[in-house]
Design a protein around this motif. Structure first.
Motif, PDB file in Angstrom:
ATOM      1  N   ARG A 268       0.838  -1.203   0.000  1.00 20.63           N
ATOM      2  CA  ARG A 268       0.000   0.000   0.000  1.00 20.63           C
ATOM      3  C   ARG A 268       0.870   1.248   0.000  1.00 20.63           C
ATOM      4  O   ARG A 268       0.668   2.172  -0.772  1.00 20.63           O
ATOM      5  N   ASN A 269       1.868   1.261   0.897  1.00 17.10           N
ATOM      6  CA  ASN A 269       2.756   2.428   1.021  1.00 17.10           C
ATOM      7  C   ASN A 269       3.567   2.656  -0.254  1.00 17.10           C
ATOM      8  O   ASN A 269       3.764   3.795  -0.670  1.00 17.10           O
ATOM      9  N   GLU A 270       4.039   1.577  -0.864  1.00 20.27           N
ATOM     10  CA  GLU A 270       4.800   1.720  -2.109  1.00 20.27           C
ATOM     11  C   GLU A 270       3.925   2.284  -3.228  1.00 20.27           C
ATOM     12  O   GLU A 270       4.390   3.083  -4.035  1.00 20.27           O
ATOM     13  N   PHE A 271       2.667   1.872  -3.267  1.00 21.34           N
ATOM     14  CA  PHE A 271       1.752   2.390  -4.287  1.00 21.34           C
ATOM     15  C   PHE A 271       1.477   3.875  -4.054  1.00 21.34           C
ATOM     16  O   PHE A 271       1.464   4.666  -4.997  1.00 21.34           O
ATOM     17  N   ILE A 272       1.285   4.255  -2.805  1.00 18.89           N
ATOM     18  CA  ILE A 272       1.087   5.670  -2.469  1.00 18.89           C
ATOM     19  C   ILE A 272       2.330   6.471  -2.839  1.00 18.89           C
ATOM     20  O   ILE A 272       2.236   7.576  -3.379  1.00 18.89           O
ATOM     21  N   ASP A 273       3.522   5.906  -2.591  1.00 22.97           N
ATOM     22  CA  ASP A 273       4.771   6.600  -2.918  1.00 22.97           C
ATOM     23  C   ASP A 273       4.906   6.861  -4.418  1.00 22.97           C
ATOM     24  O   ASP A 273       5.510   7.860  -4.812  1.00 22.97           O
ATOM     25  N   CYS A 274       4.361   5.966  -5.245  1.00 22.13           N
ATOM     26  CA  CYS A 274       4.401   6.177  -6.698  1.00 22.13           C
ATOM     27  C   CYS A 274       3.661   7.462  -7.086  1.00 22.13           C
ATOM     28  O   CYS A 274       3.980   8.075  -8.106  1.00 22.13           O
ATOM     29  N   GLN A 275       2.694   7.858  -6.285  1.00 14.16           N
ATOM     30  CA  GLN A 275       1.850   9.007  -6.624  1.00 14.16           C
ATOM     31  C   GLN A 275       2.367  10.326  -6.059  1.00 14.16           C
ATOM     32  O   GLN A 275       1.977  11.390  -6.534  1.00 14.16           O
ATOM     33  N   LYS A 276       3.221  10.247  -5.059  1.00 18.18           N
ATOM     34  CA  LYS A 276       3.692  11.473  -4.409  1.00 18.18           C
ATOM     35  C   LYS A 276       4.361  12.392  -5.423  1.00 18.18           C
ATOM     36  O   LYS A 276       5.057  11.957  -6.305  1.00 18.18           O
ATOM     37  N   ALA A 277       4.126  13.656  -5.290  1.00 19.34           N
ATOM     38  CA  ALA A 277       4.647  14.723  -6.144  1.00 19.34           C
ATOM     39  C   ALA A 277       4.006  14.723  -7.534  1.00 19.34           C
ATOM     40  O   ALA A 277       4.358  15.530  -8.372  1.00 19.34           O
TER      41      ALA A 277
END
Length: 118
Positions: free
Chosen positions: A13-22
């Motif tokens: 979940r966290n890795e998927f969210i990180d893909c979206q950051k910025a």
């Protein structure tokens, strides 16, 4: 299946969210399940369609290589887009009519024709 794969384990979940950051203002996850209503299915499809680039990026992680066959092909995305186009009319008109505080019976033929033509 893909939504379950991404959202089931906190690390994924966290890795998927990180893909979206910025890249987006508010990061979101795929919707795992919906009620058995067509408009809920439309929301699920719209969210998946919006997240398709992030899902592709997430699959680039080598530890998820075995799951890459789950990624939707371009032809499948085209079908999803078509289904969304068809269903949008069926969401728009009922919402439009329910927001009216007057009699809407005289709009029925117009609405029906618009939906049929669509």
């Amino acid at each position: 299946m893909l939504a379950v794969l991404i959202t089931l384990i906190p690390g994924r979940r966290n890795e998927f969210i990180d893909c979206q950051k910025a890249k987006v203002r508010i990061a979101v996850l795929p919707i795992m399940d919906v009620k058995t209503l067509w408009n809920s299915t439309l929301e699920l499809l719209e969210r998946a369609f919006r997240l398709r680039e992030f899902t592709k990026e997430w699959f680039q992680n080598p530890k998820y290589a075995e799951y890459r066959p789950l990624f939707t092909t371009q032809d499948e995305w085209t079908s999803v887009k078509y289904i969304m186009e068809v269903l949008r009319q069926f969401r728009y008109w009922p919402i439009w009519m329910s927001k009216r505080h007057t009699v809407t019976l005289h709009h029925v033929i117009t609405v029906y024709n618009d939906m049929f033509d669509h």
